[in-house]
Design an enzyme around this catalytic site. Sequence first.
Site, short mmCIF file in Angstrom:
data_model
loop_
_atom_site.label_atom_id
_atom_site.label_comp_id
_atom_site.label_asym_id
_atom_site.label_seq_id
_atom_site.Cartn_x
_atom_site.Cartn_y
_atom_site.Cartn_z
N THR A 116 -0.91 7.47 -0.86
CA THR A 116 -2.12 7.51 -1.25
C THR A 116 -2.90 6.62 -0.75
O THR A 116 -4.25 6.46 -1.24
CB THR A 116 -1.86 7.27 -2.80
OG1 THR A 116 -1.34 5.86 -3.00
CG2 THR A 116 -1.14 8.05 -3.62
N ARG A 157 0.91 -1.14 0.02
CA ARG A 157 -0.17 -0.13 0.02
C ARG A 157 0.80 1.25 -0.12
O ARG A 157 1.88 1.44 0.89
CB ARG A 157 -0.99 0.02 1.33
CG ARG A 157 -2.01 1.03 1.41
CD ARG A 157 -2.82 0.82 2.82
NE ARG A 157 -2.17 1.49 3.92
CZ ARG A 157 -2.74 1.54 4.87
NH1 ARG A 157 -4.03 1.62 4.87
NH2 ARG A 157 -2.22 2.06 6.07
N ASP A 172 1.72 -2.21 12.32
CA ASP A 172 1.94 -2.63 11.12
C ASP A 172 2.15 -4.17 11.08
O ASP A 172 3.12 -4.51 11.50
CB ASP A 172 3.07 -1.84 10.38
CG ASP A 172 2.95 -2.23 9.01
OD1 ASP A 172 2.74 -1.30 8.27
OD2 ASP A 172 3.65 -3.39 8.66
N ASP A 198 5.59 -5.44 9.64
CA ASP A 198 6.60 -5.00 10.33
C ASP A 198 6.66 -5.98 11.77
O ASP A 198 7.74 -6.29 12.08
CB ASP A 198 6.65 -3.49 10.85
CG ASP A 198 6.80 -2.80 9.43
OD1 ASP A 198 6.44 -1.61 9.64
OD2 ASP A 198 7.16 -3.26 8.52
O1 LIG Z 1 -6.83 -2.30 3.62
P1 LIG Z 1 -5.61 -1.53 3.09
O2 LIG Z 1 -5.75 -0.03 3.32
O3 LIG Z 1 -5.42 -1.80 1.74
O4 LIG Z 1 -4.35 -2.04 3.96
C1 LIG Z 1 -4.12 -3.28 4.27
C2 LIG Z 1 -2.82 -3.73 3.96
O5 LIG Z 1 -1.81 -2.82 4.47
C3 LIG Z 1 -0.90 -3.69 5.12
O6 LIG Z 1 0.00 -4.03 3.92
P2 LIG Z 1 1.45 -3.20 3.44
O7 LIG Z 1 0.92 -2.20 2.39
O8 LIG Z 1 1.51 -2.26 4.88
O9 LIG Z 1 2.48 -4.37 3.21
P3 LIG Z 1 2.95 -5.48 4.12
O10 LIG Z 1 1.98 -6.38 4.12
O11 LIG Z 1 4.38 -6.01 3.35
O12 LIG Z 1 3.51 -4.81 5.45
C4 LIG Z 1 -1.50 -4.98 5.24
O13 LIG Z 1 -0.44 -6.00 5.43
C5 LIG Z 1 -2.67 -5.10 4.39
O14 LIG Z 1 -1.98 -5.76 3.31
O1 LIG Z 2 -3.46 -1.04 10.88
C1 LIG Z 2 -2.94 -1.25 9.73
C2 LIG Z 2 -3.62 -1.02 8.47
C3 LIG Z 2 -2.96 -1.28 7.47
N1 LIG Z 2 -1.81 -2.10 7.33
C4 LIG Z 2 -1.46 -2.41 8.65
O2 LIG Z 2 -0.33 -3.29 8.86
N2 LIG Z 2 -1.88 -2.36 9.84
#
Ligand SMILES: O=P(O)(O)OC[C@H]1O[C@H](OP(=O)(O)OP(=O)(O)O)[C@H](O)[C@@H]1O
Ligand SMILES: O=c1cc[nH]c(=O)[nH]1
Length: 212
Positions: free
Chosen positions: A107, A103, A203, A206
């Site tokens: 944006t 994400r 997150d 992370d």
């Molecule tokens: O519903 P949304 O607003 O799309 O957010 C949710 C997404 O955000 C985070 O991913 P991130 O983009 O942080 O990548 P990661 O999973 O590698 O941490 C999480 O793992 C979801 O995939």
């Molecule tokens: O709370 C949140 C939202 C998006 N992605 C995450 O990992 N945590």
Amino acid sequence: MQTLVVDHPLVAHKLTALRDARTDSPTFRRLADELVTLLAYEATRDVRVTDVTVDTPLAPAQGIRLARPVPLVVPILRAGLGMLDGMTRLLPTAEVGFLGMIRDESTLKAQTYATRLPEDLSGRQCYVLDPMLATGGTLAAAIEFLFGRGARDVTAICLLAAPEGIAYLDEAFRSGERPIRVVTAALDERLNENGYIVPGLGDAGDRLYGVV
Ligand SMILES: O=P(O)(O)OC[C@H]1O[C@H](OP(=O)(O)OP(=O)(O)O)[C@H](O)[C@@H]1O
Ligand SMILES: O=c1cc[nH]c(=O)[nH]1
Ligand SMILES: [Mg+2]
């Protein structure tokens, strides 16, 4: 769109520990793994099966087996990967595809950096794994990939969901001829100004992978 919030004391107990900022990554990974197995049990109540007869040491017995084509399980990288073992523990014969998505934090739009999915998903039940349903952008894009390849239905298994994400998915798949469902351990309060779920767990990627 059906949303199932799994209400079980073991789910709530593990989710509480997962949320706790003091929980370290190895423990976070274990708890996420255990939670997914509990959620997957509920999420696979309608997995398609077929009748079979087997011979016990004593006599023939009527039984059932998973129908073919087998379900497709799709963890969304990175955070969805922490849910894969917990899911395949219940569906060891499922096929596993992968979607690499991230994400854009400015944006809040999801970008796809890797797709490893079967070309033809016609007739397949699909389970998408992503711990966080925040704005819904990531899951909506992932689910579109699957229906674009002919998926029969898609179940998203999440650890946490925000009302905004539920509403977004509900609207995006409102027509109903592309059946989707969300199975989650909790429906949290809201998103904050950065698109993070509150109270949430931070997150997920992370915390799973020790990024500080
Ligand atoms: O519903 P949304 O607003 O799309 O957010 C949710 C997404 O955000 C985070 O991913 P991130 O983009 O942080 O990548 P990661 O999973 O590698 O941490 C999480 O793992 C979801 O995939
Ligand atoms: O709370 C949140 C939202 C998006 N992605 C995450 O990992 N945590
Ligand atoms: Mg992610």
